[in-house]
Design an enzyme around this catalytic site. Structure first.
Site, short mmCIF file in Angstrom:
data_model
loop_
_atom_site.label_atom_id
_atom_site.label_comp_id
_atom_site.label_asym_id
_atom_site.label_seq_id
_atom_site.Cartn_x
_atom_site.Cartn_y
_atom_site.Cartn_z
CE LYS A 119 -16.49 59.57 -12.84
NZ LYS A 119 -15.56 58.77 -12.10
CG ASP A 120 -19.14 60.67 -21.99
OD1 ASP A 120 -19.70 59.81 -21.28
OD2 ASP A 120 -19.77 61.56 -22.59
#
Length: 551
Positions: A119-120
């Site tokens: 999700k970064d």
């Protein structure tokens, strides 16, 4: 990958929020407050139909989006955000052989990103795109409803870029995620795990309420934001193709918002059309197709970050060739296996993915290749599936799996406690009356049951009093308004050892038994009935009495 942002839904479309205006992307024109309030939606559904115009075979030159290419890192990074992407591809050596796979099994290890998860990538991309189009400005506030990993990615980027960050997440998410978010300077709001996505109490609903109340705040909205799948279309998919020299026959990914599998699958369909895309959806979620796969009595699950009770806008299910359902037990068993046998320090959803991969890849032959996405790190779950106690408490481990010496009472059954009939209340009784009953009888909590005796939830004295003091309910309100559904259940046949593990973390456990009820149609259903409420005092009194009698 052409796409258009869905139109907002306002007015009588089921909006649960009526508390005030907010500015949504594309609604930033100046005007009077009255004009803005009339034009701007109070919330935008995360499951609005997609208006994306991507089609297989359409030239990239027709895409309306800004696209980026994977970049190699310099020797010295200007900031930690440059350590997002370019994650390693690692061969899984033992597990594939153990389950009889003939093909090569590879893992894309997304926990090597700066914030520890896949999700970064989308967090940074959503912020960069919002900065580029002028939506996000210095001093603004970022709000996001998330299961935690997107929140960590946003909080990380916000810390570097200087934004205020508010993360709204369900109660079931791990304490480690909360601690990391706090360390990054994010403000955290928790919401009930069992709240429907379209209720005002859900993490989505609360985020939009905050958005309406806080000036210059933005929900980047991973559920609808085209930057979510674009991040994976532009970088993750290209990295996979480069690392595999364009040769892969199957990709397996667990699905949450759907951005990862959508972005990767679209690029692979263009560049590697023979590659089969396998989606993984937990039991209790509704993302899988065909719809029959989702039919279950189960509505909750322990694995984090995947599965939903709605179809996110960014999820393109047409690019998924086949869906598999996964369950908690196999998710955590395989996650522990990946750690113990491959040294891959991954999270529970990675276990779901690999558990499905060893089934789906049975059709592949020697010389073929299956890639699995490992979304996040074990860092987020040190007190959950990595803990033997937690696994025992949840029923994913058995007592015989552990070898430590147990006290004499450990293997006795809960029925040995000789529990008395429980005090129960109907959901229609008022909060004030319930408090009087609990105080009079000397109880701190009571099960709430319907007229037939089926369990609806629990009420606790502390929860009712705090709700009254906060003005959330009035003494005349029905107790059904403060039902607490996050409680542990245990059966009469369970051991006191298992009960002991539960009571180490919870004040009480609800003792239940199941009844099979036959209907006039000939069908049967299973109902849970309450048998009693057991606390640590009950267990201690039993042990003390038994030892006193033996002396």
């Amino acid at each position: 990958m052409p796409s258009e942002t869905p139109q907002a839904e306002v007015g009588p479309t089921g909006c649960p929020h009526r508390s005030g205006p907010h500015s949504a992307k594309g609604s930033l024109e100046k005007g009077s407050p009255e004009d803005k309030e009339a034009k701007e939606p109070l919330w935008i559904r995360p499951d609005a139909p997609s208006r994306c115009t991507w089609q297989l075979g359409r030239p990239a030159s027709e895409s309306p989006h800004h696209h980026t290419a994977p970049a190699k890192s310099p020797k010295i990074l200007p900031d930690i955000l440059k350590k997002i992407g370019d994650t390693p591809m690692v061969r899984i050596n033992k597990i594939g052989k153990k389950f009889g796979l003939k093909c090569e099994l590879l893992a894309k290890c997304e926990f090597f990103n700066a914030g520890g998860s896949v999700k970064d990538r989308i967090s940074l991309r959503m912020i960069e795109d919002a900065e580029r189009d002028g939506t996000l400005k210095p001093g603004d506030t970022i709000i996001e409803p998330t299961s935690g990993n997107t929140g960590i990615g946003l909080a990380l980027a916000a810390a570097v870029r200087g934004y205020r960050c508010i993360i709204v997440m369900p109660e079931k998410m791990s304490s480690e995620k909360v601690d990391v978010l706090r360390a990054l300077g994010a403000e955290i709001v928790r919401t009930p795990t069992n709240a429907r996505f379209d209720s005002p109490e859900s993490h989505v609903g609360v985020a939009w309420r905050l958005k309406n109340e806080i000036p210059n705040s933005h929900i980047l909205d991973q559920y609808r934001n085209a930057s979510n799948p674009l991040a994976h279309y532009d970088t993750t998919a290209d990295e996979i193709l480069q690392q595999c020299d364009g040769k892969l026959d199957m990709l397996v990914a667990s699905v949450g918002t759907g951005g990862t599998i959508t972005g990767i699958a679209r690029k692979l369909k263009e560049k590697c059309p023979g590659c089969r895309i396998i989606g993984v959806d937990p039991e209790g979620s509704i993302l899988a197709e065909p719809e029959e796969l989702n039919q279950t009595e189960q509505t909750t699950y322990e694995v984090e970050g995947i599965g939903y009770d709605f179809i996110p806008t960014v999820l393109d299910r047409t690019v998924v060739d086949k869906w598999f359902k996964s369950n908690d037990e196999e998710a955590f068993t395989f996650a522990r296996m990946l750690i113990a046998q491959e040294g891959l320090l991954c999270g529970g959803s990675a276990g779901s993915t690999v558990a499905v991969a060893v089934k789906a890849a049975q059709e592949l032959q020697e010389g073929q290749r299956c890639v699995v996405i490992l979304p996040d790190s074990v860092r987020n779950y040190m007190t959950k599936f990595l803990s033997d106690r937690w696994m025992l408490q949840k029923g994913f481990l058995k007592e015989e799996d552990l070898t430590e010496k147990k006290p004499w009472w450990w293997h006795l059954r809960v029925q040995e406690l000789g529990l008395s009939a429980p005090l129960t209340v109907l959901p229609t009784i008022t909060c004030g009356h319930t408090i009087e009953i609990l105080r009079e009888k000397g109880f701190d909590q009571a099960p709430v049951v319907d007229e037939a005796g089926v369990i609806l939830g629990m009420v606790t004295l502390g929860n009712m009093l705090s709700s009254l003091l906060a003005g959330k309910v009035q003494p005349s309100d029905q107790v059904g308004k403060v039902i607490y559904k996050q409680f542990k259940q245990i059966r009469l046949t369970d051991t006191l050892g298992r009960l002991s593990h539960i009571l180490e973390m919870d004040h009480f456990a609800l003792v239940v038994h199941e009844q099979i009820q036959y209907h006039s149609t000939g069908k049967s259903s299973q109902r849970q009935m309450v048998f009693g409420v057991v606390t640590a005092i009950d267990l201690l009194n039993f042990v003390a009495a038994q030892e006193r009698d033996q002396k």
